[in-house]
Design an enzyme around this catalytic site. Structure first.
Site, PDB file in Angstrom:
ATOM      1  N   ALA A 297       1.407  -8.654   3.981  1.00 46.29           N
ATOM      2  CA  ALA A 297       2.482  -9.638   3.858  1.00 46.29           C
ATOM      3  C   ALA A 297       3.333  -9.352   2.628  1.00 46.29           C
ATOM      4  O   ALA A 297       4.542  -9.591   2.636  1.00 46.29           O
ATOM      5  CB  ALA A 297       1.904 -11.052   3.781  1.00 46.29           C
ATOM      6  N   THR A 298       2.713  -8.825   1.582  1.00 46.86           N
ATOM      7  CA  THR A 298       3.479  -8.480   0.378  1.00 46.86           C
ATOM      8  C   THR A 298       4.527  -7.428   0.706  1.00 46.86           C
ATOM      9  O   THR A 298       5.680  -7.519   0.251  1.00 46.86           O
ATOM     10  CB  THR A 298       2.534  -7.966  -0.726  1.00 46.86           C
TER      11      THR A 298
ATOM     12  N   CYS B 205      -5.129 -14.176  -5.870  1.00 47.48           N
ATOM     13  CA  CYS B 205      -4.237 -13.068  -6.216  1.00 47.48           C
ATOM     14  C   CYS B 205      -4.025 -12.946  -7.722  1.00 47.48           C
ATOM     15  O   CYS B 205      -3.493 -11.959  -8.199  1.00 47.48           O
ATOM     16  CB  CYS B 205      -2.890 -13.233  -5.515  1.00 47.48           C
TER      17      CYS B 205
ATOM     18  N   SER C  14       0.288 -12.384   7.525  1.00 46.76           N
ATOM     19  CA  SER C  14      -0.780 -11.425   7.226  1.00 46.76           C
ATOM     20  C   SER C  14      -1.932 -11.641   8.187  1.00 46.76           C
ATOM     21  O   SER C  14      -2.350 -12.782   8.423  1.00 46.76           O
ATOM     22  CB  SER C  14      -1.258 -11.620   5.785  1.00 46.76           C
TER      23      SER C  14
ATOM     24  N   THR D 128       2.653   6.323   9.976  1.00 48.46           N
ATOM     25  CA  THR D 128       1.900   6.173  11.214  1.00 48.46           C
ATOM     26  C   THR D 128       1.220   4.811  11.261  1.00 48.46           C
ATOM     27  O   THR D 128       0.512   4.418  10.327  1.00 48.46           O
ATOM     28  CB  THR D 128       0.832   7.276  11.329  1.00 48.46           C
TER      29      THR D 128
END
Length: 359
Positions: free
Chosen positions: A72-73, A306, A186, A224
């Site tokens: 998500a970051t 975090c 996420s 990829t």
């Protein structure tokens, strides 16, 4: 061990694990193909990714496309750095946004912080700076669970001729994600694997790629793709959509019981405009480091995972008016689909007993 840290990460759903395994086959299997190769194995892997894309999109509003990222970051950075309005004007973000938003806005040198009240609600009527071209207000806060009015913030953005980015990491799969120009999510916050996220982008909105190379993923995110991680994400999204009402009912029962078990503790943030799988509590004078040491069998957080280890008081708790001392005497308990009532009761007994012994 009892796991009560669902805001940091969620357990992997069995359905997600099963979906991943078929794309982890070694040389004897057929599931390890590169999804960008034109041969049959590549096409099989690519088909799995497109199925997962549909399943993730089903959690989000119609009229947009899903771009897979590594987290998500990364999705937030693509949105903020890749949108021309983010590059060419001010960025207004609530004071309780995740560091991925606030630090990126500061790095771009364009941050205007939006105030929140003592409940953690960001007033939708507050005046926006004239240069604002991107508004960032998360739907469900990762530390205190506060739920913001995304519909109102999207309307405000349109009125200001700005774009609206919604961090829906803690919301997707739990509550309806309604309205935005860009939405970040996420997998590992909705019972999927770590290492994969997504950015939903409204149809007609173009972004500049931030990772260049082979031009994979619609030309916006070179590299990829991992069929295994993305298949797990898709399976987790499908289960979350199917179980949303059931999961919410279970969480509500846990929340109501937790309020009884932690009677006398102070709640941080709104009790009403909140995802009830997030219980952020404080007890004046509590030594949280000692508490965590005394309750080694209970996995909970002393603040945002975090920022753990930084030694800094939570910027979210400070933004809602807590002193440094009160912020540092707060704990966060997170529960969800796989939390049992018995586990919650045992954890509460351990925590409250250890807290009482501190005096």
């Amino acid at each position: 061990m009892i796991y009560l840290d669902y805001q940091a990460t969620t357990p992997l759903a069995p359905e997600a694990r099963e979906a991943m395994l078929q794309w982890l086959d070694g040389p004897e299997g057929t599931g390890f193909g590169n999804p960008h190769s034109p041969h049959r194995m590549g096409r099989m892997a690519a088909a799995a990714i497109e199925l997962a894309r549909e399943r993730v999109a089903a959690l989000l509003p119609p009229g947009g496309r899903v771009i897979f990222t590594g987290s998500a970051t990364e999705a937030i950075n693509l949105a903020m750095r890749g949108s021309d309005r983010g590059q060419g004007g001010g960025i207004a973000a609530s004071a309780i946004e995740h560091a991925a938003v606030l630090d990126t806005a500061r790095a771009l040198g364009q941050l205007h912080e939006l105030e929140v009240d003592a409940d953690g609600l960001c007033n939708t009527a507050q005046k926006l700076p004239e240069d604002v071209r991107l508004i960032c207000v998360m739907q469900v806060n990762n530390e205190i669970g506060t739920i913001q009015s995304t519909l109102d913030w999207h309307r405000n953005a349109k009125a200001a001729n700005a774009l609206y980015l919604c961090d829906a990491v803690q919301a997707a799969g739990k509550v309806e994600v309604t309205s935005a120009d860009m939405i970040a999510l996420s997998a590992h916050k909705l019972y999927g694997p770590k290492g994969v996220g997504a950015l939903w982008v409204r149809d007609g909105l173009e972004l500049d790629p931030q990772i260049t190379g082979g031009g994979q993923e619609q030309g916006l995110r070179s590299g990829t793709l991992s069929p295994a991680l993305i298949a797990g994400f898709g399976a987790a999204a499908q289960v979350a959509k199917e179980r949303m009402a059931e999961d919410a009912e279970h969480v509500e029962a846990l929340w109501n019981r937790a309020l009884d078990l932690f009677e006398g503790w102070e709640l941080n943030g709104s009790a009403v405009a909140r995802w009830h799988g997030n219980l952020n509590l404080r007890r004046d004078g509590l030594d949280v480091a000692r508490l965590m040491s005394d309750c080694r069998e209970v996995m909970f957080s002393a603040g945002s995972a975090c920022a753990s280890g930084s030694g800094r008081p939570s910027h979210v708790l400070r933004a809602i008016g807590l002193t440094d001392a009160r912020a540092k005497s707060s704990i966060r308990l997170g529960f969800g689909r796989y939390t049992t009532m018995e586990e919650l009761e045992a954890a509460a007994k351990s925590i409250t007993s250890a807290a009482v012994q501190q005096g």
